[in-house]
Design an enzyme around this catalytic site. Structure first.
Site, PDB file in Angstrom:
ATOM      1  N   TYR A 130       0.884  -1.169   0.000  1.00 19.46           N
ATOM      2  CA  TYR A 130       0.000   0.000   0.000  1.00 19.46           C
ATOM      3  C   TYR A 130       0.918   1.213   0.000  1.00 19.46           C
ATOM      4  O   TYR A 130       1.891   1.254   0.762  1.00 19.46           O
ATOM      5  CB  TYR A 130      -0.855   0.069   1.266  1.00 19.46           C
ATOM      6  CG  TYR A 130      -1.922  -0.982   1.379  1.00 19.46           C
ATOM      7  CD1 TYR A 130      -2.957  -1.049   0.454  1.00 19.46           C
ATOM      8  CD2 TYR A 130      -1.917  -1.890   2.434  1.00 19.46           C
ATOM      9  CE1 TYR A 130      -3.953  -2.006   0.572  1.00 19.46           C
ATOM     10  CE2 TYR A 130      -2.915  -2.843   2.561  1.00 19.46           C
ATOM     11  CZ  TYR A 130      -3.934  -2.906   1.622  1.00 19.46           C
ATOM     12  OH  TYR A 130      -4.915  -3.843   1.745  1.00 19.46           O
ATOM     13  N   LYS A 234      -2.882  -5.210  -8.294  1.00 19.43           N
ATOM     14  CA  LYS A 234      -4.015  -5.942  -7.712  1.00 19.43           C
ATOM     15  C   LYS A 234      -5.199  -4.996  -7.536  1.00 19.43           C
ATOM     16  O   LYS A 234      -5.033  -3.879  -7.039  1.00 19.43           O
ATOM     17  CB  LYS A 234      -3.592  -6.525  -6.361  1.00 19.43           C
ATOM     18  CG  LYS A 234      -4.696  -7.227  -5.575  1.00 19.43           C
ATOM     19  CD  LYS A 234      -4.119  -7.786  -4.276  1.00 19.43           C
ATOM     20  CE  LYS A 234      -5.153  -8.495  -3.441  1.00 19.43           C
ATOM     21  NZ  LYS A 234      -6.123  -7.594  -2.828  1.00 19.43           N
TER      22      LYS A 234
END
Length: 363
Positions: A130, A234
């Site tokens: 992230y 993703k």
């Protein structure tokens, strides 16, 4: 109780995990429509099995980004494995290595990257990233992962903000005091100096607003400048974004809706897979996660163009059952079911699986 299928592990985890941990793992966003649809969508796909095909010798191995795995089922990135088992992600890494498959370790692990790497040397591991407002922390994570021998970098694209998971809000979800988001422990030390620090309502183990919602496709160039690792994206669900992924030089796409935990009422991942596979036309590898509960689901995903599937919640149920051993049990059941489904559908090797094997039900 004999553990025969993945729903047996789910029932065990629901019964024995603390409610706040179970609710965190089970949560979907809003009405949980997408979370549930991920599973239901597989039931609308029917097989067209072929007969008399000599399935006396089966080969279920495959390769992802050039690395061979013993079957096309890996472990998706999920956070906070210590909520399921005391050894946390170390057990996950060991189970993946024992079964010779890929484990994607989360930024939000409760063990450090160093601990995960040391627990299962030689295992095939990718690191999920992230991007946080503290870009230096994200850069250090990428460089640590590469130095520790992780073999791929998975950028999660669908979390500029955290979806609304009602049970977590109701429960006031917080990590227990003895657990930490280990890989980011030092990243937020600066804010500990601020007088308002101790009154912060921490969000999933981190200060609120620590994720960077300004990330765009241009940041792929920044990421590529930091590492030689292949980058997989993703969270892709449309042909438009699949095209952009190819154009930006990414090596893989994981079709994912974050287990239905982000935008509710988006497509089930198996439905989105068809659109993405069509768009990339074999230029990059495509994988899928979300809703896989049986070996026959894996066969359907591969028939529709996925190179490999990744499991999220079922891996956590396995950990909750018996740690590394329980997770191996989950993987072994899926492996056996996949092999059997393949044989009954008339495929002796993964290379024989194709779209001719499936049709969408008229129901």
């Amino acid at each position: 109780m004999a553990m025969v299928c993945l729903s047996d592990f789910e029932a065990y985890a629901k019964k024995y995990l603390p409610k706040i941990a179970w609710d965190y793992f089970a949560a979907g966003a809003d009405d949980c429509t997408t979370r549930d649809e991920n599973i239901l969508a597989y039931k609308r796909i029917r097989f067209r099995p072929r007969m008399l095909r000599d399935v006396s010798v089966m080969d279920i191995r495959t390769k992802i980004l050039g690395s061979e795995i013993s079957f096309p089922i890996g472990i998706a990135p999920t956070g906070f494995h210590q909520l399921a088992w005391p050894d946390g992600e170390k057990s996950t890494a060991r189970a993946a290595r024992a079964m010779n498959t890929c484990y994607i370790a989360s930024t939000y692990s409760t063990c450090t990257l160093e601990e995960i790497a040391a627990a299962a040397p030689g295992g095939l591991r990718w690191f999920q990233l992230y991007i946080h407002r503290n870009r230096a922390a994200s850069q250090q994570l990428v460089q640590r992962a590469e130095a520790l021998g992780f073999q791929g970098l998975v950028l999660t694209a669908d979390l500029p903000y955290t979806g609304k998971r009602r049970d977590d809000v109701r429960n006031g979800f917080r990590l227990p005091p003895h657990m930490k988001v280990k890989n980011l422990e030092r990243a937020f030390e600066v804010c500990k100096m601020s007088p308002s620090f101790h009154s912060l309502r921490w969000h999933y183990g981190l200060p609120p607003n620590s994720l960077d919602p300004s990330v765009t496709w241009n940041d792929i160039y920044w990421l590529r400048s930091l590492t030689r690792l292949p980058i997989i994206i993703k969270g892709i669900l449309t042909k438009e974004d699949a095209e952009l992924a190819v154009r930006h030089g990414l090596q893989g796409i994981i079709v994912s809706n974050h287990g239905g935990r982000q935008l509710d009422e988006g497509p089930a991942t198996i439905d989105a897979l068809v659109e993405v596979v069509e768009a990339v036309r074999g230029r990059v590898e495509v994988y899928v996660d979300g809703g896989i509960r049986k070996g026959s689901d894996v066969l359907k995903a591969l028939a529709l163009g996925a190179k490999c599937v990744f499991i999220g919640r079922p891996a956590l149920w396995g950990l909750a059952y018996k740690g590394e051993e329980g997770l191996q049990d989950v993987l072994r059941i899926l492996q056996d079911e996949f092999r059997l489904s393949m044989a009954l559908a008339g495929c002796a090797s993964v290379s024989e699986i194709g779209q001719h094997l499936v049709q969408f039900s008229k129901l």
